[in-house]
Design a protein around this motif. Structure first.
Motif, PDB file in Angstrom:
ATOM      1  N   THR A 157       0.878  -1.165   0.000  1.00  0.00           N
ATOM      2  CA  THR A 157       0.000   0.000   0.000  1.00  0.00           C
ATOM      3  C   THR A 157       0.913   1.211   0.000  1.00  0.00           C
ATOM      4  N   VAL A 158       0.728   2.088  -0.995  1.00  0.00           N
ATOM      5  CA  VAL A 158       1.684   3.176  -1.214  1.00  0.00           C
ATOM      6  C   VAL A 158       0.962   4.510  -1.397  1.00  0.00           C
ATOM      7  N   ARG A 159       1.752   5.553  -1.477  1.00  0.00           N
ATOM      8  CA  ARG A 159       1.253   6.883  -1.789  1.00  0.00           C
ATOM      9  C   ARG A 159       2.310   7.542  -2.672  1.00  0.00           C
ATOM     10  N   VAL A 160       1.867   8.374  -3.595  1.00  0.00           N
ATOM     11  CA  VAL A 160       2.800   9.119  -4.441  1.00  0.00           C
ATOM     12  C   VAL A 160       3.517  10.136  -3.567  1.00  0.00           C
ATOM     13  N   ASN A 161       4.833  10.248  -3.744  1.00  0.00           N
ATOM     14  CA  ASN A 161       5.614  11.213  -2.971  1.00  0.00           C
ATOM     15  C   ASN A 161       5.141  12.634  -3.253  1.00  0.00           C
ATOM     16  N   ASP A 162       5.201  13.475  -2.237  1.00  0.00           N
ATOM     17  CA  ASP A 162       4.786  14.871  -2.369  1.00  0.00           C
ATOM     18  C   ASP A 162       5.541  15.542  -3.510  1.00  0.00           C
ATOM     19  N   GLY A 163       4.810  16.298  -4.315  1.00  0.00           N
ATOM     20  CA  GLY A 163       5.424  17.058  -5.390  1.00  0.00           C
ATOM     21  C   GLY A 163       5.732  16.261  -6.647  1.00  0.00           C
ATOM     22  N   GLN A 164       5.416  14.982  -6.665  1.00  0.00           N
ATOM     23  CA  GLN A 164       5.687  14.167  -7.854  1.00  0.00           C
ATOM     24  C   GLN A 164       4.389  13.855  -8.582  1.00  0.00           C
ATOM     25  N   GLU A 165       4.456  13.869  -9.880  1.00  0.00           N
ATOM     26  CA  GLU A 165       3.342  13.431 -10.705  1.00  0.00           C
ATOM     27  C   GLU A 165       3.677  12.029 -11.200  1.00  0.00           C
ATOM     28  N   VAL A 166       2.866  11.065 -10.853  1.00  0.00           N
ATOM     29  CA  VAL A 166       3.120   9.684 -11.246  1.00  0.00           C
ATOM     30  C   VAL A 166       1.865   9.125 -11.904  1.00  0.00           C
ATOM     31  N   VAL A 167       2.042   8.533 -13.070  1.00  0.00           N
ATOM     32  CA  VAL A 167       0.954   7.826 -13.731  1.00  0.00           C
ATOM     33  C   VAL A 167       1.150   6.345 -13.412  1.00  0.00           C
ATOM     34  N   ILE A 168       0.260   5.790 -12.616  1.00  0.00           N
ATOM     35  CA  ILE A 168       0.398   4.409 -12.158  1.00  0.00           C
ATOM     36  C   ILE A 168       0.493   3.448 -13.341  1.00  0.00           C
ATOM     37  N   ASP A 169      -0.272   3.691 -14.410  1.00  0.00           N
ATOM     38  CA  ASP A 169      -0.199   2.808 -15.582  1.00  0.00           C
ATOM     39  C   ASP A 169       1.207   2.764 -16.170  1.00  0.00           C
ATOM     40  N   ASP A 170       1.924   3.890 -16.129  1.00  0.00           N
ATOM     41  CA  ASP A 170       3.292   3.917 -16.652  1.00  0.00           C
ATOM     42  C   ASP A 170       4.205   3.015 -15.827  1.00  0.00           C
TER      43      ASP A 170
ATOM     44  N   LYS B 203      -6.088   0.955  -6.827  1.00  0.00           N
ATOM     45  CA  LYS B 203      -7.223   1.755  -6.363  1.00  0.00           C
ATOM     46  C   LYS B 203      -6.679   2.817  -5.432  1.00  0.00           C
ATOM     47  N   GLN B 204      -7.254   4.021  -5.510  1.00  0.00           N
ATOM     48  CA  GLN B 204      -6.804   5.086  -4.618  1.00  0.00           C
ATOM     49  C   GLN B 204      -7.920   5.498  -3.674  1.00  0.00           C
ATOM     50  N   ASP B 205      -7.594   5.541  -2.410  1.00  0.00           N
ATOM     51  CA  ASP B 205      -8.500   6.067  -1.392  1.00  0.00           C
ATOM     52  C   ASP B 205      -8.442   7.585  -1.513  1.00  0.00           C
ATOM     53  N   ARG B 206      -9.515   8.199  -1.941  1.00  0.00           N
ATOM     54  CA  ARG B 206      -9.515   9.634  -2.211  1.00  0.00           C
ATOM     55  C   ARG B 206      -9.524  10.480  -0.937  1.00  0.00           C
ATOM     56  N   MET B 207      -9.687   9.844   0.222  1.00  0.00           N
ATOM     57  CA  MET B 207      -9.613  10.586   1.488  1.00  0.00           C
ATOM     58  C   MET B 207      -8.179  10.646   2.010  1.00  0.00           C
ATOM     59  N   THR B 208      -7.397   9.592   1.751  1.00  0.00           N
ATOM     60  CA  THR B 208      -6.030   9.538   2.291  1.00  0.00           C
ATOM     61  C   THR B 208      -4.951   9.603   1.213  1.00  0.00           C
ATOM     62  N   GLY B 209      -5.315   9.333  -0.033  1.00  0.00           N
ATOM     63  CA  GLY B 209      -4.331   9.288  -1.115  1.00  0.00           C
ATOM     64  C   GLY B 209      -3.638   7.949  -1.250  1.00  0.00           C
ATOM     65  N   GLU B 210      -3.936   7.006  -0.341  1.00  0.00           N
ATOM     66  CA  GLU B 210      -3.282   5.694  -0.400  1.00  0.00           C
ATOM     67  C   GLU B 210      -3.719   4.925  -1.639  1.00  0.00           C
ATOM     68  N   ILE B 211      -2.748   4.235  -2.231  1.00  0.00           N
ATOM     69  CA  ILE B 211      -2.998   3.401  -3.404  1.00  0.00           C
ATOM     70  C   ILE B 211      -2.836   1.954  -2.966  1.00  0.00           C
ATOM     71  N   SER B 212      -3.887   1.168  -3.140  1.00  0.00           N
ATOM     72  CA  SER B 212      -3.859  -0.244  -2.762  1.00  0.00           C
ATOM     73  C   SER B 212      -4.147  -1.099  -3.989  1.00  0.00           C
ATOM     74  N   GLY B 213      -4.167  -2.406  -3.803  1.00  0.00           N
ATOM     75  CA  GLY B 213      -4.436  -3.327  -4.901  1.00  0.00           C
ATOM     76  C   GLY B 213      -3.204  -3.670  -5.720  1.00  0.00           C
TER      77      GLY B 213
END
Length: 126
Positions: free
Chosen positions: A58-71, A103-113
């Motif tokens: 379970t992760v989160r994108v680092n602050d200030g970075q734009e990451v496309v998960i599909d990439d 999947k991203q939890d839009r309340m916390t920004g966490e990406i799971s799955g």
């Protein structure tokens, strides 16, 4: 002496901390799945299926970075490391790919799955 688990863990993809570990991560201890197989004569066998070594994150994108998960998901043959600072170990998955459906939890920004799968891994002291 009790074994230490958890603490500070860094998650690196190709040596870069693109995503930060926010929840837990779990790691399969075997690269095989074993299943029972029933024969017509009433005896039992079992089958072993090699599936590679896997870990769920379970992760989160680092602050200030734009990451496309599909990439990131499209990349193959990655070296993925968990730097277990508190445990003083480094777990490296060689030739890994990310699998699953993010999947991203839009309340916390966490990406799971997300899971990773690799044909081999090793653990060395930090």
């Amino acid at each position: 002496m009790a074994k230490t688990f958890g603490g500070i863990v860094r998650f690196l993809i190709q040596g870069r901390e693109i995503l930060k570990l926010t929840g837990s991560y779990s790691m399969d201890l075997s690269a095989f799945t074993y299943e029972s197989a029933a024969n017509a004569n009433g005896s039992l066998d079992r089958t072993a299926k090699f599936e590679g070594f896997t870990a769920e994150v379970t992760v989160r994108v680092n602050d200030g970075q734009e990451v496309v998960i599909d990439d990131i998901m499209a990349l193959e043959g990655l070296d993925i490391q968990f730097i277990l600072e508190t445990e003083r170990r480094v777990v490296t998955f060689f030739g890994a790919s990310l699998i699953g459906k993010a999947k991203q939890d839009r309340m916390t920004g966490e990406i799971s799955g997300l899971s990773l799968q690799a044909p081999r891994y090793n653990v060395v002291p930090l």
